[in-house]
Design an enzyme around this catalytic site. Structure first.
Site, PDB file in Angstrom:
ATOM      1  N   HIS A 131      33.048  57.480  50.471  1.00  0.00           N
ATOM      2  CA  HIS A 131      32.435  58.332  49.239  1.00  0.00           C
ATOM      3  C   HIS A 131      33.638  59.058  48.381  1.00  0.00           C
ATOM      4  O   HIS A 131      33.499  60.215  48.414  1.00  0.00           O
ATOM      5  CB  HIS A 131      31.456  59.277  50.169  1.00  0.00           C
ATOM      6  CG  HIS A 131      30.143  58.770  50.726  1.00  0.00           C
ATOM      7  ND1 HIS A 131      29.675  57.450  50.188  1.00  0.00           N
ATOM      8  CD2 HIS A 131      29.650  59.095  52.009  1.00  0.00           C
ATOM      9  CE1 HIS A 131      28.857  57.096  50.893  1.00  0.00           C
ATOM     10  NE2 HIS A 131      28.836  58.083  52.102  1.00  0.00           N
ATOM     11  N   HIS A 201      22.881  60.667  47.640  1.00  0.00           N
ATOM     12  CA  HIS A 201      22.825  60.698  49.217  1.00  0.00           C
ATOM     13  C   HIS A 201      21.640  61.379  49.822  1.00  0.00           C
ATOM     14  O   HIS A 201      21.986  61.952  51.085  1.00  0.00           O
ATOM     15  CB  HIS A 201      24.208  60.970  49.308  1.00  0.00           C
ATOM     16  CG  HIS A 201      24.700  60.345  50.921  1.00  0.00           C
ATOM     17  ND1 HIS A 201      23.712  60.191  52.119  1.00  0.00           N
ATOM     18  CD2 HIS A 201      25.914  59.513  51.107  1.00  0.00           C
ATOM     19  CE1 HIS A 201      24.686  59.926  52.907  1.00  0.00           C
ATOM     20  NE2 HIS A 201      25.814  59.050  52.635  1.00  0.00           N
ATOM     21  N   GLU A 336      20.726  54.671  49.474  1.00  0.00           N
ATOM     22  CA  GLU A 336      21.563  54.805  48.572  1.00  0.00           C
ATOM     23  C   GLU A 336      21.787  53.522  47.504  1.00  0.00           C
ATOM     24  O   GLU A 336      22.286  52.654  47.862  1.00  0.00           O
ATOM     25  CB  GLU A 336      22.924  55.032  49.058  1.00  0.00           C
ATOM     26  CG  GLU A 336      23.023  56.356  50.006  1.00  0.00           C
ATOM     27  CD  GLU A 336      23.974  56.110  51.259  1.00  0.00           C
ATOM     28  OE1 GLU A 336      25.255  56.382  50.756  1.00  0.00           O
ATOM     29  OE2 GLU A 336      23.344  56.186  52.293  1.00  0.00           O
TER      30      GLU A 336
HETATM   31  C1  BGC Z   1      27.432  55.836  55.124  1.00  0.00           C
HETATM   32  C2  BGC Z   1      27.700  56.090  56.687  1.00  0.00           C
HETATM   33  C3  BGC Z   1      27.867  57.692  56.444  1.00  0.00           C
HETATM   34  C4  BGC Z   1      27.081  58.253  55.717  1.00  0.00           C
HETATM   35  C5  BGC Z   1      27.124  59.829  55.766  1.00  0.00           C
HETATM   36  C6  BGC Z   1      26.440  56.360  54.319  1.00  0.00           C
HETATM   37  O1  BGC Z   1      26.538  56.175  52.941  1.00  0.00           O
HETATM   38  O2  BGC Z   1      27.173  54.325  55.163  1.00  0.00           O
HETATM   39  O3  BGC Z   1      28.414  55.451  57.386  1.00  0.00           O
HETATM   40  O4  BGC Z   1      27.835  57.929  57.971  1.00  0.00           O
HETATM   41  O5  BGC Z   1      26.917  57.830  54.546  1.00  0.00           O
HETATM   42  O6  BGC Z   1      28.368  60.042  55.212  1.00  0.00           O
END
Ligand code: BGC
Length: 374
Positions: A131, A201, A336
């Site tokens: 991210h 998210h 997402e």
């Molecule tokens: C990821 C996960 C992660 C989550 C929160 C998702 O987009 O694929 O692995 O734990 O975000 O960070």
């Protein structure tokens, strides 16, 4: 009209336009009002429509704070996981409702190349970058502009921040429509070739009760393939058919039906934490449909993106708190909409390169309704 609705609202004269954006409760506005170390103001923004749907947003991380929608009896409840206040949001580590980027999801070893030059983003998820990196756009104050039925957030991500090239001008507009859909429009430009993958998210729990697990929600994903990952959740490059695997959501099935099956990909993710390759489809057709029986709520997801990361809150363990509860394992799921993880290192995936002179555009709509009703 540019207007920020912070803690001082109670002392203002409220015009009809402002009324549309008035907070559910002035205490909520106060809880989400803050100033960063540079004096930038953080506030709560509220959108409401004629059906009683209310969406709370903040310019910290361009975040969805809550989405409140009616159930089959007309009871309006929050269907997202979120924090109690700004301090919770700022300290949180699960990306509840924020916009992640400039590269959402993972880049292997934080390393990628553009035109032969190698770039390094900080590793914040084992050996990979997740991210965007550290204190990325989800932990920054964006500029906000209120419109009638929409709020626009914009930010300039400086050249070199977290190792990515190019000053990236990014805008995210949230619009609430009368058909109970929340549209999210992203646009971006850069002054140097860079990579971009932005998404929201939000964690959903359509029951409206964040203490309940999401395993009984029924899910349909319009995807015949997904991108299997290695043990660090980086795609292997394969596009695997979902048919005959626990990843087959082409016909609606309960999220929990196969989640604990003995299947290596589920072990790697601790459940679903995978990118689905969306099928070609009529732009009017949803990419994803989720329903929850008890509340009768339905959510449809429409997107211009080629993929969707379906994440079942496998890492939630009660450490994150909000809405008066500690969020437990699998009490929220994310959809997402995105380009595929690690695309900068996967030449066969749709490109995430953005060059000067080009404009990045992406749209995702979450539309809420009642199952069985038009
Ligand atoms: C990821 C996960 C992660 C989550 C929160 C998702 O987009 O694929 O692995 O734990 O975000 O960070």
């Amino acid at each position: 009209m540019v207007l920020s609705l912070g803690a001082g609202l109670a002392s203002c004269v409220i015009t009809p336009e402002e009324m549309e954006h008035s907070p559910i409760d002035p205490k909520r506005a106060a809880a989400f009002a803050a100033k960063d170390s540079n004096g930038n103001e953080v506030a709560l923004y509220t959108l409401r429509n004629k059906n009683g749907m209310i969406v709370e947003l903040t310019n910290y991380g361009a975040t969805i704070v809550s989405i409140n929608v009616p159930d089959k009896k007309g009871k309006v409840e929050n269907v997202t996981l979120g924090y109690e206040d700004h301090a919770g949001l700022a300290a949180g580590g699960s990306y509840f409702g924020c916009v992640v980027g400039r590269y959402g999801n993972r880049i292997a070893k934080g390393t990628f190349k553009i035109d032969g030059a190698e770039y390094h983003a900080p590793l914040n998820n084992g050996v990979n970058t997740l991210h965007g990196g550290i204190k990325s756009i989800d932990k920054q104050v964006w500029k906000a502009r209120l419109m009638n039925d929409a709020v626009s957030f914009s930010i300039t991500v400086p050249d070199g921040e977290n190792g990515y090239p190019g000053n990236l001008k990014l805008k995210v507009v949230y619009s609430l429509r009368e058909d109970n859909s929340l549209a999210i429009d992203y646009t971006a430009t850069t002054d140097k070739a860079t990579v971009i993958n932005v998404t929201n998210h939000a964690y959903f729990n359509l029951s409206g009760d964040p203490t309940q697990k999401i395993l009984d929600h029924e899910l349909m994903i319009h995807a015949d393939r997904f991108t299997p990952v290695d043990s660090t959740l980086i795609p292997t490059g394969e596009l695997r058919a979902v048919k005959g695997t626990p990843f087959d959501f082409t016909q609606a099935k309960a999220i929990g039906k196969d989640i604990d099956a003995t299947y290596e990909q589920l072990q790697f993710g601790g459940g679903y934490d995978h990118n689905f390759v969306l099928n070609e489809r009529d732009p009017q057709a949803p990419a994803v449909v989720v329903t929850e029986k008890n509340s009768g709520r339905k959510m449809e997801v429409f997107t211009t993106e080629p993929g969707v990361q379906f994440y079942t809150g496998n890492f939630l363990n009660g450490n994150e708190k909000g809405r008066g509860v500690a969020y437990q394992h699998r009490t929220g799921f994310c959809l997402e909409t995105q380009h595929f993880p690690d695309s900068p290192n996967q030449p066969s995936f749709p490109t995430t390169l953005l060059k000067p002179g080009e404009t990045f555009k992406s749209q995702t709509i979450y539309r809420f309704g009642i199952d069985g009703e038009k």
